[in-house]
Design a protein around this motif. Structure first.
Motif, PDB file in Angstrom:
ATOM      1  N   ALA A  23       0.827  -1.204   0.000  1.00  0.00           N
ATOM      2  CA  ALA A  23       0.000   0.000   0.000  1.00  0.00           C
ATOM      3  C   ALA A  23       0.864   1.260   0.000  1.00  0.00           C
ATOM      4  CB  ALA A  23      -0.923  -0.003   1.219  1.00  0.00           C
ATOM      5  N   VAL A  24       2.010   1.186   0.657  1.00  0.00           N
ATOM      6  CA  VAL A  24       2.937   2.318   0.663  1.00  0.00           C
ATOM      7  C   VAL A  24       3.388   2.649  -0.753  1.00  0.00           C
ATOM      8  CG1 VAL A  24       5.313   2.952   1.286  1.00  0.00           C
ATOM      9  CG2 VAL A  24       3.761   2.101   3.031  1.00  0.00           C
ATOM     10  N   GLY A  25       3.574   1.607  -1.553  1.00  0.00           N
ATOM     11  CA  GLY A  25       3.980   1.848  -2.936  1.00  0.00           C
ATOM     12  C   GLY A  25       2.842   2.333  -3.804  1.00  0.00           C
ATOM     13  N   GLU A  26       1.644   1.774  -3.597  1.00  0.00           N
ATOM     14  CA  GLU A  26       0.510   2.100  -4.456  1.00  0.00           C
ATOM     15  C   GLU A  26      -0.219   3.367  -4.005  1.00  0.00           C
ATOM     16  OE1 GLU A  26      -0.376   0.656  -7.173  1.00  0.00           O
ATOM     17  OE2 GLU A  26       0.687  -1.257  -7.185  1.00  0.00           O
ATOM     18  N   HIS A  27      -0.473   3.479  -2.696  1.00  0.00           N
ATOM     19  CA  HIS A  27      -1.268   4.600  -2.176  1.00  0.00           C
ATOM     20  C   HIS A  27      -0.645   5.129  -0.879  1.00  0.00           C
ATOM     21  CE1 HIS A  27      -4.313   3.512  -5.116  1.00  0.00           C
ATOM     22  NE2 HIS A  27      -4.286   2.276  -4.642  1.00  0.00           N
ATOM     23  N   PRO A  28       0.484   5.803  -0.975  1.00  0.00           N
ATOM     24  CA  PRO A  28       1.177   6.265   0.237  1.00  0.00           C
ATOM     25  C   PRO A  28       0.354   7.225   1.093  1.00  0.00           C
ATOM     26  CG  PRO A  28       2.126   7.258  -1.732  1.00  0.00           C
ATOM     27  CD  PRO A  28       1.204   6.198  -2.200  1.00  0.00           C
ATOM     28  N   LYS A  29      -0.485   8.041   0.464  1.00  0.00           N
ATOM     29  CA  LYS A  29      -1.289   8.990   1.237  1.00  0.00           C
ATOM     30  C   LYS A  29      -2.300   8.265   2.116  1.00  0.00           C
ATOM     31  CE  LYS A  29      -0.837  12.959  -1.866  1.00  0.00           C
ATOM     32  NZ  LYS A  29      -1.542  13.959  -2.704  1.00  0.00           N
ATOM     33  N   ALA A  30      -2.860   7.179   1.610  1.00  0.00           N
ATOM     34  CA  ALA A  30      -3.812   6.400   2.408  1.00  0.00           C
ATOM     35  C   ALA A  30      -3.129   5.794   3.630  1.00  0.00           C
ATOM     36  CB  ALA A  30      -4.436   5.300   1.555  1.00  0.00           C
ATOM     37  N   VAL A  31      -1.913   5.320   3.454  1.00  0.00           N
ATOM     38  CA  VAL A  31      -1.157   4.767   4.578  1.00  0.00           C
ATOM     39  C   VAL A  31      -0.839   5.858   5.582  1.00  0.00           C
ATOM     40  CG1 VAL A  31       0.992   3.615   5.257  1.00  0.00           C
ATOM     41  CG2 VAL A  31      -0.171   2.936   3.153  1.00  0.00           C
ATOM     42  N   VAL A  33      -2.538   8.589   6.148  1.00  0.00           N
ATOM     43  CA  VAL A  33      -3.771   8.968   6.843  1.00  0.00           C
ATOM     44  C   VAL A  33      -4.126   7.955   7.929  1.00  0.00           C
ATOM     45  CG1 VAL A  33      -6.271   9.233   6.551  1.00  0.00           C
ATOM     46  CG2 VAL A  33      -4.713  10.305   4.926  1.00  0.00           C
ATOM     47  N   SER A  34      -3.770   6.677   7.687  1.00  0.00           N
ATOM     48  CA  SER A  34      -4.078   5.637   8.676  1.00  0.00           C
ATOM     49  C   SER A  34      -3.187   5.718   9.903  1.00  0.00           C
ATOM     50  CB  SER A  34      -3.942   4.258   8.039  1.00  0.00           C
ATOM     51  OG  SER A  34      -2.574   3.954   7.780  1.00  0.00           O
ATOM     52  N   GLY A  35      -2.210   6.603   9.886  1.00  0.00           N
ATOM     53  CA  GLY A  35      -1.343   6.792  11.041  1.00  0.00           C
ATOM     54  C   GLY A  35      -0.048   6.011  11.010  1.00  0.00           C
ATOM     55  N   ARG A  36       0.226   5.323   9.906  1.00  0.00           N
ATOM     56  CA  ARG A  36       1.465   4.568   9.788  1.00  0.00           C
ATOM     57  C   ARG A  36       2.496   5.368   9.003  1.00  0.00           C
ATOM     58  NH1 ARG A  36      -0.475  -1.738   8.818  1.00  0.00           N
ATOM     59  NH2 ARG A  36      -1.987  -1.777  10.531  1.00  0.00           N
ATOM     60  N   SER A  37       3.760   5.149   9.334  1.00  0.00           N
ATOM     61  CA  SER A  37       4.834   5.920   8.724  1.00  0.00           C
ATOM     62  C   SER A  37       5.221   5.346   7.369  1.00  0.00           C
ATOM     63  CB  SER A  37       6.056   5.946   9.642  1.00  0.00           C
ATOM     64  OG  SER A  37       7.159   6.542   8.994  1.00  0.00           O
ATOM     65  N   VAL A  38       5.000   6.128   6.321  1.00  0.00           N
ATOM     66  CA  VAL A  38       5.402   5.716   4.983  1.00  0.00           C
ATOM     67  C   VAL A  38       6.919   5.576   4.903  1.00  0.00           C
ATOM     68  CG1 VAL A  38       5.472   6.408   2.557  1.00  0.00           C
ATOM     69  CG2 VAL A  38       3.382   6.712   3.887  1.00  0.00           C
ATOM     70  N   ALA A  39       7.621   6.543   5.476  1.00  0.00           N
ATOM     71  CA  ALA A  39       9.087   6.528   5.429  1.00  0.00           C
ATOM     72  C   ALA A  39       9.645   5.295   6.123  1.00  0.00           C
ATOM     73  CB  ALA A  39       9.643   7.797   6.080  1.00  0.00           C
ATOM     74  N   LEU A  40       9.041   4.911   7.248  1.00  0.00           N
ATOM     75  CA  LEU A  40       9.549   3.763   8.000  1.00  0.00           C
ATOM     76  C   LEU A  40       9.399   2.480   7.193  1.00  0.00           C
ATOM     77  CD1 LEU A  40      10.758   2.862  10.687  1.00  0.00           C
ATOM     78  CD2 LEU A  40       8.425   2.505  11.527  1.00  0.00           C
TER      79      LEU A  40
END
Length: 310
Positions: free
Chosen positions: A177-185, A187-194
Motif C-alpha cells: 500500500a505504501v507503494g501504491e497509495h502512500p497517502k492512504a497509509v 492517513v491511517s497513522g502509519r509511517s510511509v518513510a519507515l
C-alpha cells in the motif's frame, strides 16, 4: 556439433543453471520488496559489490563462511541505510543516488582490495556442495537439484518467505500500500518513510547476500567488478517477472540457463567463434527481455509515486 547436442552437455548446463542464477535470485527478490514500496533501487550493483567484498574480507581473516555471510549482510544494510537516507529522508533523486551507490561500490571495493588483499596470494575455502543421499546420484537431474551448496538451496525458502511476507502478512499488505497509495497509509497513522526504509534494507541485505555468493560459494577470491552487471540484470528480471517474488525466482533461473550455456559453449572446441560472443549472451537476453515488456501497461503505480512527497 555432436558434443553440443549430447546429453552430457545438456546435463552440465542444467546442473550449473540454478547455481549461476542464485545471485540474481537474491538481488531480484530483494528489489521486488523495494519497488513494491515505491523505491527504485538501481544501486543493486554497488550493494552486491559491497557484499562480495565484505564477505570475502571477513571469511579471509576469520576462516569462517558464516562470519563472511554476516559481514556481507551487514555491509548491505549499511549501504542500504545510506541509499534510504538520501532517497527517503532527504528525498534526493533515486536514479542519481543509485548511480552514485554503484560508483561508490565499484571504486571503494577496488581500493580496499588493492590496499589490503591484493598481495595476500591465496583465496578462501568456499562453500561445498551438499550431497543428498541417493538423490544426488540420480542420473541427469541428480547433480542439478541435489548436489548444490547451502547458498543455492537457501534461494527456495527465501522466495517462499518473500511470498508469505508480501501477501500473507499485515506488514506486506501495508508495504504494498505504501507503494501504491502512500497517502492512504499516511492517513491511517502509519509511517510511509519507515516502511520504505524497511523495504530498502530488506532489498540491500538480499542483494549483498547475492554478492557474497560470488566470493563465498562461486569464486574463492574477490575480483574488481566481480558482480559483472548482475545488479542491472536483476532490475530487468524484476520487470520481466511483473514484480512477483516467485516470478523473480523463475526468471532468474531462466537467466541462469543462459549463464550456464555461455560457459558450456566456450568449452566446445568445435565452435570456432570468439568467446566474447558467448559471454555477451546473458546481456543480450536482458535487452531482449526489456524489449518484450516495453509496451506493458501493468507497471505498478508505485513507480509513478516514488518521487512524490508522501
Amino acid at each position: 556439433m555432436e558434443d553440443v547436442a549430447s546429453l552430457s552437455f545438456l546435463a552440465a548446463t542444467i546442473a550449473a543453471s540454478w547455481r549461476l542464477a542464485a545471485p540474481l535470485m537474491f538481488a531480484s527478490i530483494g528489489e521486488v520488496f523495494s519497488e513494491r514500496a515505491g523505491v527504485l533501487n538501481i544501486g543493486l550493483e554497488g550493494v552486491m559489490l559491497a557484499g562480495a567484498f565484505a564477505g570475502f574480507a571477513a571469511a579471509f581473516t576469520s576462516g569462517s563462511i558464516l562470519l563472511g555471510v554476516a559481514a556481507a549482510v551487514a555491509a548491505g544494510v549499511l549501504v542500504g541505510l545510506l541509499f534510504a537516507f538520501f532517497t527517503i529522508t532527504i528525498k534526493a533523486d533515486q536514479i542519481v543516488v543509485g548511480a552514485a551507490i554503484n560508483l561508490l561500490g565499484l571504486g571503494l571495493t577496488a581500493f580496499l582490495f588493492r590496499a589490503y588483499f591484493s598481495s595476500a596470494g591465496k583465496g578462501i575455502e568456499i562453500a561445498k556442495p551438499v550431497d543428498l543421499p541417493w538423490l544426488s546420484d540420480l542420473p541427469f537431474f541428480g547433480e542439478a537439484f541435489f548436489r548444490q551448496n547451502a547458498f543455492v538451496y537457501s534461494t527456495l525458502p527465501v522466495a517462499a518467505l518473500a511470498v508469505f511476507v508480501l501477501y500473507r502478512t499485515s506488514f506486506g499488505l501495508t508495504l504494498r500500500a505504501v507503494g501504491e497509495h502512500p497517502k492512504a497509509v499516511d492517513v491511517s497513522g502509519r509511517s510511509v518513510a519507515l516502511y520504505r526504509y524497511g523495504a530498502v534494507l530488506i532489498c540491500s541485505a538480499l542483494a549483498a547476500l547475492g554478492g557474497a555468493f560470488l566470493t563465498l560459494a562461486h569464486s574463492n577470491q574477490f575480483v574488481e567488478g566481480i558482480s559483472s552487471g548482475r545488479g542491472f540484470i536483476a532490475l530487468a528480471v524484476v520487470v520481466f517477472a511483473r514484480w512477483s517474488p516467485i516470478g523473480a525466482f523463475i526468471v532468474s533461473l531462466l537467466f541462469g540457463v543462459f549463464y550456464a550455456l555461455q560457459l558450456q559453449l566456450q568449452a566446445q572446441p568445435v565452435l570456432f567463434l570468439p568467446y566474447q560472443l558467448f559471454q555477451a549472451l546473458p546481456y543480450v537476453m536482458t535487452i531482449a527481455a526489456l524489449i518484450l515488456v516495453r509496451n506493458r501497461v501493468d507497471t505498478p503505480s508505485m513507480l509513478g509515486v516514488a518521487y512524490k512527497k508522501s
